[in-house]
Design an enzyme around this catalytic site. Sequence first.
Site, short mmCIF file in Angstrom:
data_model
loop_
_atom_site.label_atom_id
_atom_site.label_comp_id
_atom_site.label_asym_id
_atom_site.label_seq_id
_atom_site.Cartn_x
_atom_site.Cartn_y
_atom_site.Cartn_z
N LYS B 78 37.43 41.88 -56.82
CA LYS B 78 36.53 40.89 -57.34
C LYS B 78 35.97 42.00 -58.59
CE LYS B 78 32.07 38.88 -56.39
NZ LYS B 78 30.89 38.69 -55.33
N SER B 153 29.94 33.93 -54.34
CA SER B 153 30.25 34.23 -55.86
C SER B 153 31.53 34.73 -55.85
CB SER B 153 29.03 35.20 -56.28
OG SER B 153 29.18 36.70 -55.44
N SER B 177 28.50 35.41 -50.06
CA SER B 177 29.53 35.38 -51.20
C SER B 177 30.64 35.77 -50.78
CB SER B 177 28.97 36.42 -52.32
OG SER B 177 27.81 35.80 -53.21
#
Lengths: 104, 488
Positions: B78, B153, B177
């Site tokens: 990420k 997210s 997330s």
Amino acid sequence: MSKGQTITEADVRHVAKLSRLHVSEDDVHHFTEQLAAVLDYIGKLNELDVDGVESMAHPLELVNVLRADQERPGMSTDSALANAPAKTPPFFKVPKVLGDGPSA
Amino acid sequence: MNPTDTTLTELRDAIAVKAVSAAEATRAYLDRIQAHDNGDAGLHAYHEVFADRAIQRAEAVDRGEVTGPLAGVPIAIKDLLCTDYGYTTCSSKMLENFRAPYTATAVKKLEDAGAVILGKTNMDEFAMGSSTENSAFVTTRNPWDTDRVPGGSSGGSAAAMSADLCAASIGTDTGGSIRQPAALCGVVGMKPTYGRISRYGLIAFASSLDQVGPFTRTVADTALLLKVMMGHDPLDSTSANVEVPEDIDRVDEAPGNMRIGIAKEYLSDSNDPSVAAATQKAIEVYKDFGAEIVEVDLPHTEYGIPVYYIVATAEASSNLARYDGVHYGHRTDKAADLIDLYCRSRAEGFGDEVKRRIMLGTYALSSGYYDAYYNRALKVRRLIKNDFDAAFEKCDAILCPTTTAPAFKIGELADDPLAMYMNDVYTVNCNLAGNAGISLPGGTATVDGKELPVGVQLLGPSFDESRLLKIARVFEAATDHHTRRPGV
């Protein structure tokens, strides 16, 4: 926080200033609407009696975590300045903070 | 073997016995990224791909120069975990050109274990969102239906895993997330106990909630990555100084007598029927395995979202104060003075959701409101933790849905922040309390003629991921949901 109390456009302008965010009048209008809806939902927390409940700021019960007092290398000036959008090494560059003073 | 149609553990073993080379495996994933991630019809899971570096690393593995429990396996990261190569953007204009001076401990541990880092994945800006629609650059598409969101997210990491554009990926979970996008993309996603994995080099959103975790195809793969990434880090004073259990990766061991907790607060009538059915089927799986099903009460569940949107935004307002247009990040070219430089750099660099959250957090912490909002939220946070502590006296894990429904359409919730926030309703309390949670593929629903994944979630007590993984493995071994793939 009484039920029904809602955030006003003046509050949003004040909070934007505290947050160091430039906002246009259009922004103020739509942020006020959106934040009012969120705060109205958050008002749900008033349903609970929390007298005597201990606050919980963190999942771990840690107090004053200290590392050993040992010398170790830090970040170099070059590395710290590498991402600076404006610089005059070895300094970060900012707009003039102090005025020119009284003219002579 | 086809290196992109396998599990992380199988690929690792195949590379170890030279049934496939690390370079072949890496090239195979890079080819899939090239074919499926880019262009108008692409998934856009990645923001940046380190093709040359990844191949060099893989070749070093093949020459025997790099060894370890993850030698040669290609992993996606990420884009809020710092790497001292490439960019680390948090999918924000603010950090569009930011090159981190150091690598996050979690990533460094993966590389020290021999992993090949393929690239950095798209996300909601600063991890604020549930769909990747808040990315300043692009919206990632759900590999099962490209008209739908992958969740967020960590949506890019979830989509990359789901579409086999990596052998595993890493995300962060502040309110769901990892688990929510894992559910929406049909993969395993886990948030370990708060403090289990160092946050050093994780660009902070809400420091008392943020936690690193993996996306994988299987429970065993998740356990393998946890074993590598977990542990105390002197560079993160909030990383827990608790020993990593040596049986963490022995997920096939019998879990012993299982007490599975069911909480009515998570079985709302408003859950999509496919979600209710998946949860019910999972209960049956555990019953068939001889588990005791016990009812537990989590009476403060419904207060989780309001508490979260005070605590997380308050912490964010403080953490994001560092973006000043001076030290790094976007700087306006229209500043009249220093204060104006701050205000305009931040206004130009942050998207609307980030601005909303900074303002909400600033409001909750501001003079006259601190007790009414922030301190009250911290007290309710304690009540939520007490609920879990009491429940885990009666059960070993709580079984519940991960989300209320399968993936929603791109644009469907974009103008309604509060409706978007409700995506975290079943995941957020686990972050507030700090305990561990894992989302598993729980089946699929057919929506508008397309098959969409549905997740089931297991929540476990803090610092006992070992047992939670064994319990999760029981469900996985009894079902074939984790073998389903989107048609990519």
